[in-house]
Motif scaffolding. Structure first.
Motif, PDB file in Angstrom:
ATOM      1  N   ARG A  17      10.365  67.046  39.339  1.00  0.00           N
ATOM      2  CA  ARG A  17      10.635  68.245  40.130  1.00  0.00           C
ATOM      3  C   ARG A  17      11.659  69.130  39.420  1.00  0.00           C
ATOM      4  NH1 ARG A  17      12.118  65.769  45.711  1.00  0.00           N
ATOM      5  NH2 ARG A  17      13.166  67.772  45.786  1.00  0.00           N
ATOM      6  N   PHE A  18      11.331  70.411  39.332  1.00  0.00           N
ATOM      7  CA  PHE A  18      12.225  71.393  38.739  1.00  0.00           C
ATOM      8  C   PHE A  18      12.520  72.472  39.771  1.00  0.00           C
ATOM      9  CE2 PHE A  18      10.077  69.580  35.074  1.00  0.00           C
ATOM     10  CZ  PHE A  18      11.141  69.342  34.225  1.00  0.00           C
ATOM     11  N   PRO A  19      13.710  73.063  39.708  1.00  0.00           N
ATOM     12  CA  PRO A  19      14.004  74.170  40.625  1.00  0.00           C
ATOM     13  C   PRO A  19      13.093  75.361  40.311  1.00  0.00           C
ATOM     14  CG  PRO A  19      15.798  73.864  39.057  1.00  0.00           C
ATOM     15  CD  PRO A  19      14.819  72.759  38.822  1.00  0.00           C
ATOM     16  N   GLY A  20      12.919  76.237  41.246  1.00  0.00           N
ATOM     17  CA  GLY A  20      12.063  77.407  41.046  1.00  0.00           C
ATOM     18  C   GLY A  20      12.745  78.516  40.270  1.00  0.00           C
ATOM     19  N   LEU A  21      13.565  78.135  39.307  1.00  0.00           N
ATOM     20  CA  LEU A  21      14.308  79.097  38.485  1.00  0.00           C
ATOM     21  C   LEU A  21      13.810  79.053  37.050  1.00  0.00           C
ATOM     22  CD1 LEU A  21      17.959  78.241  39.601  1.00  0.00           C
ATOM     23  CD2 LEU A  21      16.498  80.072  40.456  1.00  0.00           C
ATOM     24  N   CYS A  22      13.963  80.158  36.360  1.00  0.00           N
ATOM     25  CA  CYS A  22      13.644  80.208  34.934  1.00  0.00           C
ATOM     26  C   CYS A  22      14.619  79.301  34.189  1.00  0.00           C
ATOM     27  CB  CYS A  22      13.755  81.634  34.423  1.00  0.00           C
ATOM     28  SG  CYS A  22      13.499  81.810  32.637  1.00  0.00           S
ATOM     29  N   VAL A  23      14.102  78.478  33.329  1.00  0.00           N
ATOM     30  CA  VAL A  23      14.931  77.527  32.590  1.00  0.00           C
ATOM     31  C   VAL A  23      15.868  78.244  31.612  1.00  0.00           C
ATOM     32  CG1 VAL A  23      13.319  77.106  30.687  1.00  0.00           C
ATOM     33  CG2 VAL A  23      14.821  75.272  31.456  1.00  0.00           C
ATOM     34  N   HIS A  24      15.545  79.480  31.258  1.00  0.00           N
ATOM     35  CA  HIS A  24      16.361  80.221  30.290  1.00  0.00           C
ATOM     36  C   HIS A  24      17.401  81.117  30.966  1.00  0.00           C
ATOM     37  CE1 HIS A  24      17.475  82.209  26.608  1.00  0.00           C
ATOM     38  NE2 HIS A  24      17.179  83.373  27.124  1.00  0.00           N
ATOM     39  N   ARG A 162      19.811  68.844  38.493  1.00  0.00           N
ATOM     40  CA  ARG A 162      20.568  67.629  38.819  1.00  0.00           C
ATOM     41  C   ARG A 162      20.611  67.402  40.336  1.00  0.00           C
ATOM     42  NH1 ARG A 162      24.858  65.444  35.318  1.00  0.00           N
ATOM     43  NH2 ARG A 162      24.256  67.239  34.132  1.00  0.00           N
ATOM     44  N   ALA A 163      20.859  68.451  41.097  1.00  0.00           N
ATOM     45  CA  ALA A 163      20.911  68.332  42.560  1.00  0.00           C
ATOM     46  C   ALA A 163      19.538  67.973  43.140  1.00  0.00           C
ATOM     47  CB  ALA A 163      21.421  69.630  43.171  1.00  0.00           C
ATOM     48  N   LEU A 164      18.504  68.555  42.602  1.00  0.00           N
ATOM     49  CA  LEU A 164      17.148  68.310  43.082  1.00  0.00           C
ATOM     50  C   LEU A 164      16.692  66.881  42.803  1.00  0.00           C
ATOM     51  CD1 LEU A 164      14.803  69.876  44.416  1.00  0.00           C
ATOM     52  CD2 LEU A 164      14.019  70.445  42.126  1.00  0.00           C
ATOM     53  N   ASN A 165      17.163  66.304  41.710  1.00  0.00           N
ATOM     54  CA  ASN A 165      16.751  64.959  41.307  1.00  0.00           C
ATOM     55  C   ASN A 165      17.882  63.943  41.441  1.00  0.00           C
ATOM     56  OD1 ASN A 165      13.915  65.351  40.165  1.00  0.00           O
ATOM     57  ND2 ASN A 165      15.059  66.992  39.162  1.00  0.00           N
ATOM     58  N   GLN A 166      18.815  64.184  42.351  1.00  0.00           N
ATOM     59  CA  GLN A 166      19.997  63.326  42.511  1.00  0.00           C
ATOM     60  C   GLN A 166      19.660  61.842  42.624  1.00  0.00           C
ATOM     61  OE1 GLN A 166      23.153  64.546  42.292  1.00  0.00           O
ATOM     62  NE2 GLN A 166      23.870  62.442  42.345  1.00  0.00           N
ATOM     63  N   PRO A 167      18.679  61.432  43.435  1.00  0.00           N
ATOM     64  CA  PRO A 167      18.395  59.994  43.554  1.00  0.00           C
ATOM     65  C   PRO A 167      17.828  59.372  42.269  1.00  0.00           C
ATOM     66  CG  PRO A 167      17.188  61.269  45.233  1.00  0.00           C
ATOM     67  CD  PRO A 167      17.895  62.232  44.354  1.00  0.00           C
ATOM     68  N   LEU A 168      17.324  60.196  41.370  1.00  0.00           N
ATOM     69  CA  LEU A 168      16.687  59.696  40.150  1.00  0.00           C
ATOM     70  C   LEU A 168      17.612  59.709  38.927  1.00  0.00           C
ATOM     71  CD1 LEU A 168      13.281  61.575  40.538  1.00  0.00           C
ATOM     72  CD2 LEU A 168      13.821  59.241  41.228  1.00  0.00           C
TER      73      LEU A 168
END
Length: 174
Positions: A17-24, A162-168
């Motif tokens: 899972r990635f946030p809906g933001l541009c990685v750049h 990091r927040a989106l994938n905290q448990p992982l």
């Protein structure tokens, strides 16, 4: 901009899972940018989001990059045709023509593809600085059967990831 390295638990078949933001640039991202990392015979591919402006920037080419890509196509085509002709001329005449043709095609296309890939790598070295910055904004650093380590240059994106994938999240081994 400092590189942020994040390691998460993720098996190859699992969706990351990635946030809906541009990685750049951290604007809303809608277009995927495919990240690839090869380790031996295994390749890991992950799509990260890009905004429309960054995706458009990736399509721009410098003059040298475009010239090398065109030269690559010409060199690959010429190599493939030359090796096909050599294959037909140098294989024993006792073999059936279709077998000689097939052998020449396989060798010609294989070496032609290698030539094309070589020129594409060379062309990428001459890409525009903005394009290189976008391509380097996210990378798969390492992966295994149970974890993936990413490196991000955008701090906002890495914090949200990091927040989106905290448990992982996993600890980095330095």
């Amino acid at each position: 901009m400092t590189n942020q390295t994040i390691k998460i638990q993720a098996r190859p078949e699992e969706t990351i899972r990635f946030p809906g933001l541009c990685v750049h640039c951290a604007r809303p991202g809608v277009t995927p940018l495919r990240l690839k990392k090869r380790h031996g015979r295994i390749t890991r591919q992950v799509d990260v989001p890009l905004c429309a402006d960054c995706a458009e920037e990736l399509t721009r080419k410098s003059g040298q990059e475009e010239r090398l890509e065109k030269m690559g196509w010409a060199a690959a085509g010429g190599t493939a045709v030359a090796l096909l002709a050599l294959g037909l001329l140098l294989t024993p005449a006792g073999l059936a023509f279709w077998l000689r043709l097939l052998l020449g095609l396989i060798v010609g296309l294989g070496v032609g593809t290698a030539v094309l890939l070589y020129f594409r790598r060379r062309a990428l070295q001459h890409a525009l600085p903005a394009k290189l910055a976008i391509l380097q904004s996210a990378q798969i650093q390492t992966f295994s059967w149970r974890a993936v380590t990413f490196t991000f240059t955008n701090e906002t994106f890495s914090e949200r990831f990091r927040a989106l994938n905290q448990p992982l999240l996993m600890e980095l081994n330095n």
